[in-house]
Design an enzyme around this catalytic site. Structure first.
Site, PDB file in Angstrom:
ATOM      1  N   MET A  44      -0.328  -3.988  -7.503  1.00 16.81           N
ATOM      2  CA  MET A  44      -0.721  -4.974  -6.484  1.00 16.81           C
ATOM      3  C   MET A  44      -1.720  -4.363  -5.503  1.00 16.81           C
ATOM      4  O   MET A  44      -1.389  -4.083  -4.360  1.00 16.81           O
ATOM      5  CB  MET A  44       0.528  -5.476  -5.748  1.00 16.81           C
ATOM      6  CG  MET A  44       1.572  -6.017  -6.724  1.00 16.81           C
ATOM      7  SD  MET A  44       2.953  -6.837  -5.916  1.00 16.81           S
ATOM      8  CE  MET A  44       3.797  -5.446  -5.182  1.00 16.81           C
ATOM      9  N   ASP A  45      -2.958  -4.217  -5.947  1.00 16.39           N
ATOM     10  CA  ASP A  45      -3.981  -3.535  -5.153  1.00 16.39           C
ATOM     11  C   ASP A  45      -4.900  -4.529  -4.457  1.00 16.39           C
ATOM     12  O   ASP A  45      -5.310  -5.518  -5.063  1.00 16.39           O
ATOM     13  CB  ASP A  45      -4.793  -2.646  -6.114  1.00 16.39           C
ATOM     14  CG  ASP A  45      -5.670  -1.669  -5.367  1.00 16.39           C
ATOM     15  OD1 ASP A  45      -6.543  -1.062  -6.027  1.00 16.39           O
ATOM     16  OD2 ASP A  45      -5.495  -1.495  -4.155  1.00 16.39           O
ATOM     17  N   GLY A  46      -5.229  -4.269  -3.191  1.00 17.93           N
ATOM     18  CA  GLY A  46      -6.245  -5.097  -2.533  1.00 17.93           C
ATOM     19  C   GLY A  46      -5.763  -5.871  -1.323  1.00 17.93           C
ATOM     20  O   GLY A  46      -6.523  -6.664  -0.772  1.00 17.93           O
ATOM     21  N   SER A 228      -8.306  -5.907  -8.048  1.00 18.17           N
ATOM     22  CA  SER A 228      -9.399  -5.326  -7.268  1.00 18.17           C
ATOM     23  C   SER A 228     -10.414  -4.575  -8.122  1.00 18.17           C
ATOM     24  O   SER A 228     -11.215  -3.814  -7.586  1.00 18.17           O
ATOM     25  CB  SER A 228      -8.891  -4.379  -6.172  1.00 18.17           C
ATOM     26  OG  SER A 228      -7.863  -4.975  -5.449  1.00 18.17           O
TER      27      SER A 228
END
Lengths: 282, 277
Positions: A44-46, A228
């Site tokens: 869960m990047d960004g 991302s």
């Protein structure tokens, strides 16, 4: 399908909510003609970049990210994916500013408690929650909330949500090696006390190590999605991803939605023959 | 098929004055309706199957168009049309890994061409990996024809930049999980030797790294990993070495292009990592 109508796992009764649900059902029914992934993993990047982009206060990005997670979980379980794993907090993330780490810990505790409320998504889809990682590194209140959630959902058997918290793959491998050595030591001591010969059984096998991995209860992931547009795994499921399709959409985590999931599944179906071939080789 | 019409027919069978002829008519009607229902269900399933194939056909068209675009872009990059790809800080790419799908790894001539391209770009240190160890078997041919030396392992990473000849390391699936099992055994045996049988072992990541080096897995963590195969998947590259490695899918080895290689390496040199911060 709209994030707004699915916040917190409660489906809105509005017209758009019902229409979205019907459209999702049609799309998923079509997709189900082909192979459906059994295990999806998400990095869960960004969230911080999202907050900056939308001119929001720092920390709000993570809240929006949590809503996106709830929507995606609903889509995954509607599709029939049995295992979902998410990378919530890496051991490397402890290097962030103490205030940020503290607020993330508080957010996680709040959301963990919310998840096990009645009529939440966990209840609706019979989800068993597992917290994966070196939980001793967490502060007591978060660890206790995690243990509460695991106890509350232990009897659920329809699907599994693994939340990787205080986790890195290298820490998982180190822990597994350590535990398999301890087990071997105990086995030798027991054999000694019964005057049995251990003989060639002094060897630690790969199977012994794999049994001690945090992720032992779940099958290897079919698809790992990192948002991302970043193309690295950042120490996530490195051991388990030999046959995983890696997908890196450029969307930030809070922007990840239904159609990204559909696209990931379509690509998984296209390459399914190749992954089945690889699994037989390995 | 409507449930109502079926129920209506079934109710007729309750009629106490039902004669054999009427009964036969009702049963025939019910069988006809059931058949229709099955037919609808089969038509529905067939329709769904066609729809699914159509969706995948559209996806294939999309990928075909994207493939043509990438091919054109690659030719333009190779011919120097894009200024930004002309220079890049190759020193940033200290160690490159190439993962090749085992079926394609038999194409030794293609592998040698790829290595020559990499040498032209200025890449000095490469790890060639395939799951089944096909590249390991062709080691001599590859080294001879690409004017490179075998990677012996260096202790200090800073000396990587001093090497003049290209070095190549060969790896396969057994250098991943099985190597960790061997390292575990080494740590266990050492623990027993140190009189540790009374104490539970405590290992750190440093211990595992040292044990892996001791059993011969000396290769450093690659900065960039290029996958040549049908799908973006690292195919079991040693997990311990891939923590922060950028993984890029290049398509199949058959369709490899110099321009795409230049673009991938250039993009890598522009990446900024937070390492979790």
């Amino acid at each position: 399908m709209e994030k707004g109508s699915n916040v917190g796992g409660k489906t809105s009764n509005t017209y758009t909510g019902k229409l979205g649900s019907l459209l999702r059902k049609c799309v998923f029914t079509t997709l189900s003609v082909g192979p459906i992934p059994n295990h999806l993993a998400f990095i869960m990047d960004g969230n911080r970049r999202y907050a900056k982009k939308q001119n929001l206060k720092e920390g709000v990005g993570h809240n929006v990210g949590f809503s996106a997670l709830m929507s995606l979980l609903q889509y995954c379980y509607e599709l029939g994916v049995q295992y979902v794993t998410v990378y919530a907090f890496s051991i490397d993330n402890f290097k962030r500013r103490p205030e940020e780490v503290e607020s993330l810990m508080d957010l996680m505790q709040e959301k963990i408690d919310k998840l096990i409320e009645e009529e939440s998504i966990v209840d609706r889809y019979g989800i068993r929650i597992c917290f994966i990682g070196n939980l001793k590194l967490l502060k007591d209140s978060v660890r206790e909330a995690a243990e509460r959630a695991m106890r509350a959902t232990a009897k659920n058997s329809k699907s599994v949500l693994s939340v990787c918290i205080a986790y890195t793959s290298t820490d998982e491998i180190t822990h597994a090696v350590q535990e398999s050595c301890r087990e071997k030591l105990d086995a030798i001591e027991q054999a000694d006390s019964h005057n049995q010969e251990e003989g060639n059984n002094l060897l630690i096998n790969l199977v012994d190590i794999e049994k001690k991995m945090y992720m032992v209860a779940a099958p290897d992931p079919d698809i790992i999605i990192r948002t991302s547009g970043e193309t690295r795994l950042s120490n996530f499921l490195l051991w388990q991803s030999a046959c995983s399709h890696l997908y890196s959409p450029s969307a930030l985590w809070p922007d990840l939605g239904f159609w990204h999931l559909v696209w990931a599944v379509l690509n998984f179906q296209r390459d399914h023959w190749f992954f089945e071939k690889i699994k037989k080789q390995i | 098929m409507e449930n109502g019409s079926v129920l209506q027919e079934v109710k007729l069978l309750n009629d106490p004055q039902l004669n054999p002829r009427r009964c036969s008519q009702v049963i025939t009607m019910l069988l006809y309706m059931l058949n229709q229902g099955e037919a609808f269900s089969k038509i529905g399933k067939l329709g769904l199957l066609l729809l699914w194939h159509f969706v995948h056909f559209v996806v294939s068209i999309w990928y075909f168009a994207v493939g043509i675009a990438y091919m054109l872009e690659s030719y333009l990059v190779a011919s120097g049309a894009f200024k930004e790809y002309k220079t890049h800080d190759i020193a940033k790419l200290q160690y490159l890994a190439i993962v090749i799908e085992s079926g394609e790894a038999y194409e030794t001539s293609k592998v040698i061409t790829l290595l020559k391209w990499l040498a032209a770009i200025g890449v000095k240190h490469i790890c060639l990996y395939d799951t089944e160890g096909v590249l390991k078997k062709s080691k001599e041919t590859i080294l001879e024809n690409s004017n490179a030396t075998f990677w012996e392992g260096l202790d200090k990473r800073s000396s990587l930049l001093d090497q003049k000849l290209m070095t190549i390391e060969f790896a396969s699936f057994s250098d991943g999980k099985e190597a960790v099992a061997k390292a575990a055994n080494l740590l266990f045996v050492n623990h027993l030797k140190l009189g540790g049988d009374l104490m539970a072992p405590i290992f750190t990541e440093r211990n595992i790294t040292d044990a892996l080096r001791a059993i011969g897995c000396k290769g450093p963590d690659p900065d960039l990993l290029l996958v040549y195969g049908p799908a973006r998947c690292h195919l079991g590259f040693p997990a311990w070495r891939m923590r922060y490695t950028e993984i890029v899918h290049m398509g199949t080895l058959k369709s490899m292009k110099f321009g795409s290689l230049v673009k991938a390496i250039h993009k890598y040199t522009m990446v900024h990592q937070n390492y979790g911060r």
